[in-house]
Design a protein around this motif. Structure first.
Motif, PDB file in Angstrom:
ATOM      1  N   TYR A   1       3.866 -12.505  -2.986  1.00 44.14           N
ATOM      2  CA  TYR A   1       2.522 -11.512  -2.931  1.00 44.14           C
ATOM      3  C   TYR A   1       2.461 -10.374  -4.114  1.00 44.14           C
ATOM      4  CZ  TYR A   1       5.287  -9.030   0.244  1.00 44.14           C
ATOM      5  OH  TYR A   1       6.527  -8.292   1.015  1.00 44.14           O
ATOM      6  N   GLY A   2       3.414 -10.249  -4.710  1.00 42.54           N
ATOM      7  CA  GLY A   2       3.651  -8.884  -5.177  1.00 42.54           C
ATOM      8  C   GLY A   2       4.323  -9.085  -6.907  1.00 42.54           C
ATOM      9  N   THR A   3       5.273  -8.616  -7.142  1.00 46.91           N
ATOM     10  CA  THR A   3       5.903  -8.552  -8.451  1.00 46.91           C
ATOM     11  C   THR A   3       6.367  -9.840  -8.838  1.00 46.91           C
ATOM     12  OG1 THR A   3       8.030  -7.644  -7.875  1.00 46.91           O
ATOM     13  CG2 THR A   3       6.237  -6.089  -8.222  1.00 46.91           C
TER      14      THR A   3
ATOM     15  N   LEU B   1      -0.977  -4.991   3.578  1.00 46.40           N
ATOM     16  CA  LEU B   1      -0.302  -5.070   2.271  1.00 46.40           C
ATOM     17  C   LEU B   1      -0.152  -3.603   1.916  1.00 46.40           C
ATOM     18  CD1 LEU B   1       0.964  -6.739  -0.261  1.00 46.40           C
ATOM     19  CD2 LEU B   1      -1.489  -6.582  -1.236  1.00 46.40           C
ATOM     20  N   ILE B   2       1.058  -3.255   1.798  1.00 49.02           N
ATOM     21  CA  ILE B   2       1.417  -1.720   1.521  1.00 49.02           C
ATOM     22  C   ILE B   2       1.767  -1.496   0.117  1.00 49.02           C
ATOM     23  CG2 ILE B   2       2.777   0.218   2.533  1.00 49.02           C
ATOM     24  CD1 ILE B   2       1.024  -0.740   4.571  1.00 49.02           C
TER      25      ILE B   2
ATOM     26  N   TYR C   1       6.177  -1.689  -6.321  1.00 48.63           N
ATOM     27  CA  TYR C   1       6.156  -2.872  -5.824  1.00 48.63           C
ATOM     28  C   TYR C   1       5.482  -2.680  -4.336  1.00 48.63           C
ATOM     29  CZ  TYR C   1      10.447  -1.218  -3.610  1.00 48.63           C
ATOM     30  OH  TYR C   1      11.187  -0.510  -2.879  1.00 48.63           O
ATOM     31  N   PRO C   2       5.044  -3.886  -3.771  1.00 46.22           N
ATOM     32  CA  PRO C   2       4.253  -3.885  -2.578  1.00 46.22           C
ATOM     33  C   PRO C   2       5.206  -4.292  -1.474  1.00 46.22           C
ATOM     34  CG  PRO C   2       3.796  -6.041  -3.417  1.00 46.22           C
ATOM     35  CD  PRO C   2       4.517  -5.186  -4.412  1.00 46.22           C
TER      36      PRO C   2
ATOM     37  N   ALA D   1      -2.327   1.416   2.313  1.00 41.73           N
ATOM     38  CA  ALA D   1      -2.780  -0.051   2.483  1.00 41.73           C
ATOM     39  C   ALA D   1      -3.515  -0.300   1.299  1.00 41.73           C
ATOM     40  CB  ALA D   1      -3.142  -0.512   3.850  1.00 41.73           C
ATOM     41  N   ILE D   2      -3.502  -1.645   0.945  1.00 44.93           N
ATOM     42  CA  ILE D   2      -4.021  -2.070  -0.334  1.00 44.93           C
ATOM     43  C   ILE D   2      -5.289  -2.736   0.465  1.00 44.93           C
ATOM     44  CG2 ILE D   2      -4.348  -3.408  -2.508  1.00 44.93           C
ATOM     45  CD1 ILE D   2      -1.125  -2.733  -2.676  1.00 44.93           C
TER      46      ILE D   2
END
Length: 116
Positions: A7-9, A37-38, A43-44, A104-105
């Motif tokens: 879900y991230g990088t 999602l933080i 990175y998350p 949070a995103i």
């Protein structure tokens, strides 16, 4: 072989996607609304919550999974968990550190962390 949801990088076009180069890409998928999602800066992370998060599903071999575990600093920073996806059960990395004061995103999409 196993499925992994990233879900991230590790997503296409992101900084660590090269690690997924040899892996079969199955598609994008929004998780059930079980997370937040933080934004951890570079990175998350995801934690338990009430938000859907956008990620990508890949088929990975044992060598790649071991590399992902090292990148995610499993089990110190993240734990590897399982969730049901349209392709079957997939691993994902759940952030396990303190999140107090982290943003949070709202979109649930790492690519939209600034503006979407």
């Amino acid at each position: 072989m196993a499925l992994v949801w990233v879900y991230g990088t590790l997503r296409r076009g992101e900084s660590n996607h090269g690690m997924m180069r040899e892996c079969a890409y199955l598609g994008q998928w929004w998780s059930p609304p079980n997370f937040y999602l933080i934004d951890l800066g570079e990175y998350p992370g995801i934690i338990s919550g009430q938000q859907s998060v956008l990620g990508e599903i890949y088929v990975v071999d044992d060598t790649t999974m071991a590399r992902l575990d090292a990148l995610e600093e499993t089990p110190q920073e993240y734990t590897r968990e399982m969730m049901l996806t349209p392709w079957g059960e997939a691993f994902y990395y759940h952030y396990r550190q303190t999140c107090q004061g982290l943003a949070a995103i709202p979109s649930g999409d790492w690519r939209c962390r600034f503006v979407c």
